[in-house]
Scaffold this motif. Structure first.
Motif, PDB file in Angstrom:
ATOM      1  N   THR A  17      82.449  57.139  50.578  1.00  0.00           N
ATOM      2  CA  THR A  17      82.045  58.235  49.955  1.00  0.00           C
ATOM      3  C   THR A  17      83.155  59.448  50.607  1.00  0.00           C
ATOM      4  OG1 THR A  17      80.363  58.859  51.741  1.00  0.00           O
ATOM      5  CG2 THR A  17      79.714  57.774  49.433  1.00  0.00           C
ATOM      6  N   GLU A  18      83.729  59.245  51.503  1.00  0.00           N
ATOM      7  CA  GLU A  18      84.427  60.230  52.290  1.00  0.00           C
ATOM      8  C   GLU A  18      85.573  59.440  52.858  1.00  0.00           C
ATOM      9  OE1 GLU A  18      82.815  63.834  54.503  1.00  0.00           O
ATOM     10  OE2 GLU A  18      81.374  62.336  54.670  1.00  0.00           O
ATOM     11  N   PRO A  19      86.774  58.841  51.710  1.00  0.00           N
ATOM     12  CA  PRO A  19      87.755  57.920  52.334  1.00  0.00           C
ATOM     13  C   PRO A  19      88.446  58.322  53.349  1.00  0.00           C
ATOM     14  CG  PRO A  19      87.568  58.248  49.858  1.00  0.00           C
ATOM     15  CD  PRO A  19      86.799  59.503  50.502  1.00  0.00           C
ATOM     16  N   VAL A  20      88.981  59.530  53.450  1.00  0.00           N
ATOM     17  CA  VAL A  20      89.796  59.950  54.621  1.00  0.00           C
ATOM     18  C   VAL A  20      89.168  59.912  55.873  1.00  0.00           C
ATOM     19  CG1 VAL A  20      91.282  61.570  55.486  1.00  0.00           C
ATOM     20  CG2 VAL A  20      91.604  61.147  53.167  1.00  0.00           C
ATOM     21  N   PHE A  21      87.895  60.519  56.090  1.00  0.00           N
ATOM     22  CA  PHE A  21      87.321  60.574  57.310  1.00  0.00           C
ATOM     23  C   PHE A  21      86.816  59.268  57.682  1.00  0.00           C
ATOM     24  CE2 PHE A  21      82.994  60.905  59.476  1.00  0.00           C
ATOM     25  CZ  PHE A  21      83.454  61.494  60.493  1.00  0.00           C
ATOM     26  N   GLN A  22      86.330  58.280  56.762  1.00  0.00           N
ATOM     27  CA  GLN A  22      85.646  57.207  57.108  1.00  0.00           C
ATOM     28  C   GLN A  22      86.761  56.151  57.371  1.00  0.00           C
ATOM     29  OE1 GLN A  22      83.168  57.466  53.302  1.00  0.00           O
ATOM     30  NE2 GLN A  22      81.250  56.404  54.734  1.00  0.00           N
ATOM     31  N   SER A  46      80.376  52.599  56.942  1.00  0.00           N
ATOM     32  CA  SER A  46      80.159  51.471  56.248  1.00  0.00           C
ATOM     33  C   SER A  46      80.418  51.569  54.710  1.00  0.00           C
ATOM     34  CB  SER A  46      78.812  50.851  56.448  1.00  0.00           C
ATOM     35  OG  SER A  46      77.850  51.923  56.048  1.00  0.00           O
ATOM     36  N   ALA A  47      80.566  50.164  54.187  1.00  0.00           N
ATOM     37  CA  ALA A  47      80.797  50.229  52.691  1.00  0.00           C
ATOM     38  C   ALA A  47      79.820  49.474  52.073  1.00  0.00           C
ATOM     39  CB  ALA A  47      81.984  49.585  52.278  1.00  0.00           C
ATOM     40  N   SER A  48      79.586  49.419  50.713  1.00  0.00           N
ATOM     41  CA  SER A  48      78.556  48.483  50.026  1.00  0.00           C
ATOM     42  C   SER A  48      79.212  47.556  49.045  1.00  0.00           C
ATOM     43  CB  SER A  48      77.468  49.683  49.185  1.00  0.00           C
ATOM     44  OG  SER A  48      77.019  50.450  50.191  1.00  0.00           O
ATOM     45  N   PRO A  49      79.991  46.664  49.522  1.00  0.00           N
ATOM     46  CA  PRO A  49      80.397  45.840  48.565  1.00  0.00           C
ATOM     47  C   PRO A  49      79.674  44.717  48.160  1.00  0.00           C
ATOM     48  CG  PRO A  49      80.906  45.085  50.969  1.00  0.00           C
ATOM     49  CD  PRO A  49      80.141  46.405  50.949  1.00  0.00           C
TER      50      PRO A  49
END
Length: 206
Positions: A17-22, A46-49
């Protein structure tokens, strides 16, 4: 049509949801864990693949994979919505040719190929090797192994659950190839434990 719609939709969802930070948080966690082999560390994101790729492995894929990093997927991952998800969010090309892969993802319980089937680097360019991301049931609670090597003061005890029965043999063969060899990231949930090629493992004697 329903199944196709589901696959199509799942390929677009579940990224950071916050690509750069995460991605920065995950990259720092990975670098720290590689520098301290055997230490369990949270990824920090985390991601939700799509199943069967887990949240932590998905976050690693989003962080490390791009259009210049061919990826090899275990059969269960390859025959799911994961290829479409990886392609859409990272641009990483998939390959069936193991030595071409920069990153290898194996689902929890999936068969782990011999490490020497993948890119091992060369004596001159050992960094041109693959990184294996292996999902397992848990990073602790299993049979105890003693880890030694660079980044470990004296020794450390690890006890992952879900490693293949021949894991110690695979690890020893990989270690013997140094400076060539693959690096390993064990993932359970959103926690990781890294075992670079320099790490030596043995069963703990009681």
């Amino acid at each position: 049509m329903g199944a196709q719609t589901e696959i199509h939709a799942s390929a677009y969802a579940g990224a950071f949801t916050e690509p750069v930070f995460q991605s920065q948080a995950v990259f720092r966690a990975l670098m720290d864990a590689m520098a301290r082999p055997g230490t369990i560390a949270p990824l920090g994101a985390s991601a939700s693949p799509p199943a069967p790729l887990g949240a932590g492995a998905g976050a690693i894929a989003l962080t490390l994979c791009d259009d210049g990093t061919p990826v090899w997927l275990s059969p269960a991952l390859a025959n799911s919505s994961v290829p479409a998800w990886l392609s859409f969010h990272t641009g990483a090309p998939l390959t069936d040719v193991k030595p071409e892969a920069r990153f290898i993802f194996v689902d929890a319980g999936g068969i782990v190929p011999g490490f020497d089937q993948f890119a091992l680097g060369t004596q001159e360019y050992p960094d041109r090797s693959a990184t294996l991301v292996l999902e397992i049931a848990s990073l602790e609670g299993g049979a105890e192994l003693v880890a030694t090597g660079p980044g470990i003061k004296h020794e450390t005890i690890i006890s992952p659950v879900g490693l293949p029965g021949i894991f110690l043999t695979l690890s020893a063969e990989n270690r013997a190839l140094f400076p060539r060899g693959v690096d390993l990231i064990l993932v359970a949930g959103t926690n990781i434990l890294c075992l670079p090629r320099t790490t030596r493992l043995r069963r703990r004697e009681i």
